[in-house]
Motif scaffolding. Sequence first.
Motif, PDB file in Angstrom:
ATOM      1  N   THR A 104      67.769 -28.267 -15.025  1.00  0.00           N
ATOM      2  CA  THR A 104      67.760 -29.601 -15.642  1.00  0.00           C
ATOM      3  C   THR A 104      67.694 -30.718 -14.598  1.00  0.00           C
ATOM      4  O   THR A 104      67.549 -31.879 -14.944  1.00  0.00           O
ATOM      5  CB  THR A 104      69.001 -29.840 -16.532  1.00  0.00           C
ATOM      6  N   ALA A 105      67.804 -30.356 -13.309  1.00  0.00           N
ATOM      7  CA  ALA A 105      67.712 -31.392 -12.268  1.00  0.00           C
ATOM      8  C   ALA A 105      66.265 -31.790 -12.009  1.00  0.00           C
ATOM      9  O   ALA A 105      66.000 -32.708 -11.248  1.00  0.00           O
ATOM     10  CB  ALA A 105      68.341 -30.883 -10.978  1.00  0.00           C
ATOM     11  N   LYS A 106      65.330 -31.077 -12.625  1.00  0.00           N
ATOM     12  CA  LYS A 106      63.926 -31.371 -12.315  1.00  0.00           C
ATOM     13  C   LYS A 106      63.389 -32.542 -13.131  1.00  0.00           C
ATOM     14  O   LYS A 106      63.815 -32.762 -14.261  1.00  0.00           O
ATOM     15  CB  LYS A 106      63.075 -30.143 -12.628  1.00  0.00           C
ATOM     16  N   SER A 107      62.460 -33.244 -12.528  1.00  0.00           N
ATOM     17  CA  SER A 107      61.723 -34.270 -13.258  1.00  0.00           C
ATOM     18  C   SER A 107      60.246 -34.068 -12.951  1.00  0.00           C
ATOM     19  O   SER A 107      59.902 -33.381 -11.986  1.00  0.00           O
ATOM     20  CB  SER A 107      62.126 -35.668 -12.812  1.00  0.00           C
ATOM     21  N   ILE A 114      62.916 -42.225  -9.933  1.00  0.00           N
ATOM     22  CA  ILE A 114      63.361 -43.358 -10.753  1.00  0.00           C
ATOM     23  C   ILE A 114      64.277 -42.830 -11.851  1.00  0.00           C
ATOM     24  O   ILE A 114      64.214 -41.658 -12.193  1.00  0.00           O
ATOM     25  CB  ILE A 114      62.164 -44.067 -11.436  1.00  0.00           C
ATOM     26  N   PRO A 115      65.116 -43.704 -12.409  1.00  0.00           N
ATOM     27  CA  PRO A 115      65.825 -43.303 -13.626  1.00  0.00           C
ATOM     28  C   PRO A 115      64.790 -43.108 -14.730  1.00  0.00           C
ATOM     29  O   PRO A 115      63.678 -43.619 -14.618  1.00  0.00           O
ATOM     30  CB  PRO A 115      66.714 -44.510 -13.950  1.00  0.00           C
ATOM     31  N   ASP A 117      65.867 -34.648  -9.243  1.00  0.00           N
ATOM     32  CA  ASP A 117      66.504 -35.933  -9.543  1.00  0.00           C
ATOM     33  C   ASP A 117      67.171 -36.519  -8.304  1.00  0.00           C
ATOM     34  O   ASP A 117      67.537 -35.788  -7.398  1.00  0.00           O
ATOM     35  CB  ASP A 117      67.618 -35.741 -10.583  1.00  0.00           C
ATOM     36  N   SER A 176      70.218 -37.687  -7.880  1.00  0.00           N
ATOM     37  CA  SER A 176      71.587 -37.244  -7.583  1.00  0.00           C
ATOM     38  C   SER A 176      72.038 -36.171  -8.569  1.00  0.00           C
ATOM     39  O   SER A 176      72.855 -36.440  -9.443  1.00  0.00           O
ATOM     40  CB  SER A 176      72.543 -38.439  -7.631  1.00  0.00           C
TER      41      SER A 176
END
Lengths: 185, 472
Positions: A92-95, A171-172, A82, A84
């Motif tokens: 959980t920071a992964k996308s 991106i968000p 992510d 930030s």
Amino acid sequence: MNPESQAESSGCDACEQCDQRRSFLTKLTLGLSGLIGAIMVLPGVAFILGPVVKKKKEVWRPIGSLDDFKIDDDFSLVTYEDPSPVPWSGVTAKSGAWVRRISDTEFKAFSITCRHLGCPVRWLSGPELFMCPCHGGVYYKDGTVAAGPPPEPLHTMQIRVVKGEVEIKTIPVPLTTTPLKESDV
Amino acid sequence: MKRIKKIWHWIDDRSGYSDYVVPLMKHIVPRDARWWYVFGSATLTAFFVQVLTGICLAMVYVPGGDEAYMSLKYITETAFMGHIIRGMHYYGASAMVMLTVMHMMQVYLHATYKYPREMNWMSGVVLMMVVLGMAFSGQLLRWDDNGVWSVMVASEMAARVPFIGSWLSHFIFGGETVGGSTLTRFYVFHVFIMPAIIFAGIGLHMVLLLRHGVSEMPNVDQPVDPATYREDYEARLKKTGVPFWPDAMWRDVVFSTVVVVGILLCAIFFGAPSLSTPPNPSNIHSNPMPDWYFWWYFTILSTLPSNLETWIILGSPVLGFLILLLVPFFSNKGHRAPSKRPWSVGIIVFGVTSFVLLTIYGYYKPWSPDFGVTPLPESVIGVSEGPVFEGGNLVYKKGCLYCHHIDGHGGHRGPVLSNIGQKLTRQDLTIRIMNGGYNMPSFAGSMSSEDLSHIVDFLLTRKEEDSTEPAQ
Ligand code: FES
């Protein structure tokens, strides 16, 4: 002696000065209570709403070297961090994104978020479709809706190659009401 | 002995036990209520189970990105009695949701919400909404991949709110994506805010119960007339009422015992719900599914016509809440007996039947492609070589089986193809596959003409055994 009888005995009930005093004290008490409430609540509200008003960050994250991506019709899943993450985010920071290399320099990438209600879409190379496990949303390989309830195409993500390294622009989470920005399409 | 008595007197005098608590316990209630009225107290008991097991879980549970999942694994697999406590919390939640709804149905059926108990009902409706909020947030705190994607779905729903949708979503996420700040938000809602509202709500509900008294069973000869109700009620109670403790309370205690023992037995024999994979938002192999009490809503979301969707997602919870809240204002006097209010029985029957059917439908979720399908065996294809055999393999490779069912294999989203050779011609099939149709993608851009012809060859062989109609 209770305050009423005290007031009675001193005749203060009828005294205009006392009325004024009482009205002042009522206002003072209510005013100060409001102030106490505001002092307690407002910083907290601002703190809680921090994430809402924070400026959104979009950064480029590496997703592999150019050689990791073959030029073909298949999408592969990439994961990136992510923009930030907080230090305790852990996994959980992964996308994730689906990325396909079209030519030497050209890529196509979609966010894995279904545009219906956000479930993770899967790329199926046989039928060349993205399918969503939640409510049956289906998308073609160009991201447009093929079937099911999604109201919008998959969100396209930007890819660039810098010194042989492939990078994706974070991106968000694409929300269905979020208008697509020209730069992202 | 004398000394103990003296001490007790001191405690009683200073605390006011005999003056305040005893009269509450012994307040007079109608004698005819019997087993109908046990659901409310059992809901309260289930809430206490949740509070106590919740406190235990909170001693180990860490509401952080990675740690939540690890601490739950520890609670379930390693901690002494951990799987029982977690199981009790899980089945306690189911019990609480079920009992709340049963309590509400009983109150509705007997029209107890009528004068003067309108506010009892309204406080109950608010409590029920918060209980559902607890159930949903509790499911997220499991913080496996299902938890992560449930947050995603919740915030996508919030995003549909006009004007402030994306703000709301980012508020739910605690950022612009699911991350370290997301879980703590739900933790705070689940552990501090909503329980506080429930405690306050129960307090109000109890005060109102004592203020207006326990209602009698509905009687066709005693319609509610606000002008005389209170007097009549007091008079009847004086004549036939019994003290709550112990004449009426024993039934509550017996039923609550059944509930608590049931929760414990479920926890022992079925255990805590299993955790799926860690909360990795880039894991696309997740198959998000809410807990059983929300399957009906899951079905509704999946089967809505898309032009109504946003309205229903946003409007139905608000409208549902308002309608329930305002029930007493539609009619707060007159008959309470179900025999005089047949539509209320109809509404309950309709509600329960819809709930059951939608729940079953939600369990099977036939609208979802079946990602677990396997290739058709030769016995189903019927030949072992040639174009038909190729076509039989291609219906798997090209994804037809994700949605279509053929002789016991494949998904349920699209029509069954077991007899399709009898229904459609070669031309029909070709057009349908190439152009797609209602909820079916077009395969024109992803299928060679050879593959298409093999698939059609195979589909034309799909006929009932005794069919003699030749394929065209
Ligand atoms: S979330 Fe993908 S179809 Fe509903």
